[in-house]
Scaffold this active site. Sequence first.
Site, PDB file in Angstrom:
ATOM      1  N   HIS A 111      -9.253  11.052   4.673  1.00 53.31           N
ATOM      2  CA  HIS A 111      -8.570  12.078   5.329  1.00 53.31           C
ATOM      3  C   HIS A 111      -9.601  13.145   5.494  1.00 53.31           C
ATOM      4  O   HIS A 111      -9.362  14.275   5.988  1.00 53.31           O
ATOM      5  CB  HIS A 111      -7.358  12.441   4.808  1.00 53.31           C
ATOM      6  CG  HIS A 111      -6.095  11.732   4.995  1.00 53.31           C
ATOM      7  ND1 HIS A 111      -5.926  10.678   4.243  1.00 53.31           N
ATOM      8  CD2 HIS A 111      -5.093  11.396   5.861  1.00 53.31           C
ATOM      9  CE1 HIS A 111      -4.995   9.998   4.408  1.00 53.31           C
ATOM     10  NE2 HIS A 111      -4.457  10.416   5.740  1.00 53.31           N
ATOM     11  N   HIS A 139       0.973  -1.190  -0.043  1.00 54.86           N
ATOM     12  CA  HIS A 139       0.060   0.146   0.080  1.00 54.86           C
ATOM     13  C   HIS A 139       0.854   1.089   0.050  1.00 54.86           C
ATOM     14  O   HIS A 139       1.867   1.293   0.685  1.00 54.86           O
ATOM     15  CB  HIS A 139      -0.894  -0.002   1.135  1.00 54.86           C
ATOM     16  CG  HIS A 139      -1.788   1.111   1.440  1.00 54.86           C
ATOM     17  ND1 HIS A 139      -2.703   1.857   0.521  1.00 54.86           N
ATOM     18  CD2 HIS A 139      -1.398   2.160   2.337  1.00 54.86           C
ATOM     19  CE1 HIS A 139      -2.936   2.861   0.945  1.00 54.86           C
ATOM     20  NE2 HIS A 139      -2.356   3.373   2.077  1.00 54.86           N
ATOM     21  N   GLU A 189      -3.310   5.558  -2.878  1.00 52.90           N
ATOM     22  CA  GLU A 189      -4.389   6.905  -2.837  1.00 52.90           C
ATOM     23  C   GLU A 189      -4.823   7.310  -4.414  1.00 52.90           C
ATOM     24  O   GLU A 189      -4.194   7.457  -5.017  1.00 52.90           O
ATOM     25  CB  GLU A 189      -3.604   8.061  -2.039  1.00 52.90           C
ATOM     26  CG  GLU A 189      -4.527   9.225  -2.063  1.00 52.90           C
ATOM     27  CD  GLU A 189      -4.298  10.390  -3.075  1.00 52.90           C
ATOM     28  OE1 GLU A 189      -5.331  11.107  -3.602  1.00 52.90           O
ATOM     29  OE2 GLU A 189      -3.173  10.052  -3.678  1.00 52.90           O
TER      30      GLU A 189
END
Length: 774
Positions: A709, A656, A680
């Site tokens: 986020h 990741h 992301e």
Amino acid sequence: MTAKPVATAARATVYGYPRQGQNRELKKAVESYWKGRATADALRETAAGLRRSRWQELVDAGIHEVPTGDFSYYDHVLDTSVMVGAVPARHRAAVGGDALDGYFAMARGTQDVAPLEMTKWFDTNYHYLVPELGPDTVFASDSTKQVAELKEALALGHTPRPVLVGPLTYLLLAKPAPGVVADFEPLSLLDRLLPVYAEVLADLRAAGAEWVQLDEPALVQDRTPAELSAAVRAYRDLGRATDRPKLLVASYFDRLGDALKALAATPVEGLALDFTDSAAANLDDLAAIGGLPGKRLVAGVVNGRNVWINDHQKSLATLATLLGLADRVDVAASCSLLHVPLDATAERDIEPQIRRWLAFARQKSTEVATLARGLAQGTGAIAAELAANRADLASRAGSALTRDPAVRARTAAITDTDGRRSQPYAERSAAQRAHLGLPLLPTTTIGSFPQTGGLRASRADLRAGRIDTAGYEGRIEDEIREVISFQEKTGIDVLVHGEPERNDMVQYFAEQLTGYIATQHGWVQSYGTRYVRPPVLAGDVSRPEPMTVRWTTYAQSQTSRPVKGMLTGPVTMLAWSFVRDDQPLGDTARQVALALRDEVNDLEAAGTPVIQVDEPALRETLPLRAADHPAYLAWATECFRLTTSGVRPDTQIHTHMCYAEFGDVVRAIDDLDADVISLEAARSHMQVADELAEHGYPREAGPGVWDIHSPRVPSVDEVAVLLRKGLDAIPAERLWVNPDCGLKTRGWPETRASLENLVAAARTVREELPAHNG
């Protein structure tokens, strides 16, 4: 022989300082405001108190010129966007209605409006909010914050120097706004932006600023002739203005290279240069151009990014050489001290001798002041400090902590075969599909689930002795059962145990590996109100016993669906620690990789079918100069493969990464040879999926469809749109569905709703696939 004092007394300064306060008062105040528990006035009062205390700390340490304007509620690049009026259209109503709430909406988003994209600040672990610009952007100056903080410092009797992100760096860090043509270059707005900077500078001069610092770290990267020409034009034009303070252009993190000569030729009054690590080449480059006659040089000789004490004798030698290269030489840390914790003396649990090897922000400020005094008054004036410094350096060099013969022998015995899977990906993939039996567009999460107050209280209870180990482990098992049950009911395909036992994705492992030192109060800002405590890597690394097998196997015992084992990779273990500086970084990485390899092999032996080794820091650790990339990427990818290559073909290896510019490392991502990578992608609108497709990435990938986020919950339709966009770049048989990152910082209500929507969207899009409909 005692050095003679210089003719003009050297001054001590720093470029920036930690914002949070001794006990993270800023974090608590901002989050209280978000929750409606504190008023805006209460938040502003807390912030003003923190600014007063940090300036006083610097002055008490011997700093002559203190920075202002570097303090921020969330991010200094976002502050710059406000200063120049670069507010995205979707946020203008919020900013116009309430400036503070609008500011936080840009940072975090709202349920209806997406935030600005976030990514890493150069090669650090600090995240900034990416400016969104377009051909229609209209800049307008708003120096309210910068002027107010300058006046605060002046009223307290300090000598302040406002610090601004420079116009070149601001534009070079910006991105085209959504909907703007892809080939738009934000730097084309320079002539439109410079008059706004000139207005801000004039306002600061009128408010009493003698000097203003303009930070241009983007100029230490490889820059085209056109970009260097733009830098010359910018500082020629700003320098020619009459109604302005003196200008100090600051760079850090690496050498300036060609930009040094370009900036030296402009009419600015001073340059601030980094002289540590790879930036030490600035010394030779400065001599090669004949120095900076008529200008002020601020010399960054104390490393602002690591936590080891300075070598005073070495720094003084550098400073002595610099005296002949500029009219005035002042002493500073190499960059803002934002990147280190506040105070090493607070670490009472670290053995006192080891603590003397450490220098956090307060200690570095004292080091800067000591060196300035030695430069101004001669080394005799700091004889005691020099003797103590020599003794502390010798103590560290001779410590048994730093060397373990067994670790070094194992590392030396590594072969090429150790870093390669036994079968190629195509064969592994078939074995894994047969083993796991997953549907198209399989759903998973990145690893962590919300860290509730109850979990934190359990860890505190264990530390304080209010519960024993059995009681603590019982609470962790309860949390794992709840997380597994929720994922099963929601319909997630590959589960995680939620990591309730982990305080941090690096610290948790560091506390179980030899060579690492954990801190209790070493908080460093990662983004917004998110602070981390990077461990200190002081010696050789090994794994005395398994670290994650206990909890992963317990989670697997609660479900028939596959559960991922979760580890942090070797590059990230280094990047998010304060790493030792007494051997090559690649050597340290190999030690960490071998320790993690043992853990991966034990997880597989315990029946774990999927193992994720996170490397979110692979891109952020990429050197700033292209010439240095190949050597770094060679050892970084080698270490990942060394960690993961000892497993069977049917064991699926995931990795990741998050919040970085992946285009620069897409070939290295391929070289990791992971079976699945999650990245992301939500804030960047699936840009990374296109980058993988352009490269021809042959393995499976999960570009994120939920921006974790931000507190907003994405709708089913919103996630489905992103998935369809992902399918335009990645075939359905290789596309995974997952959030952007771990869920540790989110609350349970938004986590439940978002994951339910994510699974529903995956089912909706799965039904649309020809393969699904037969």
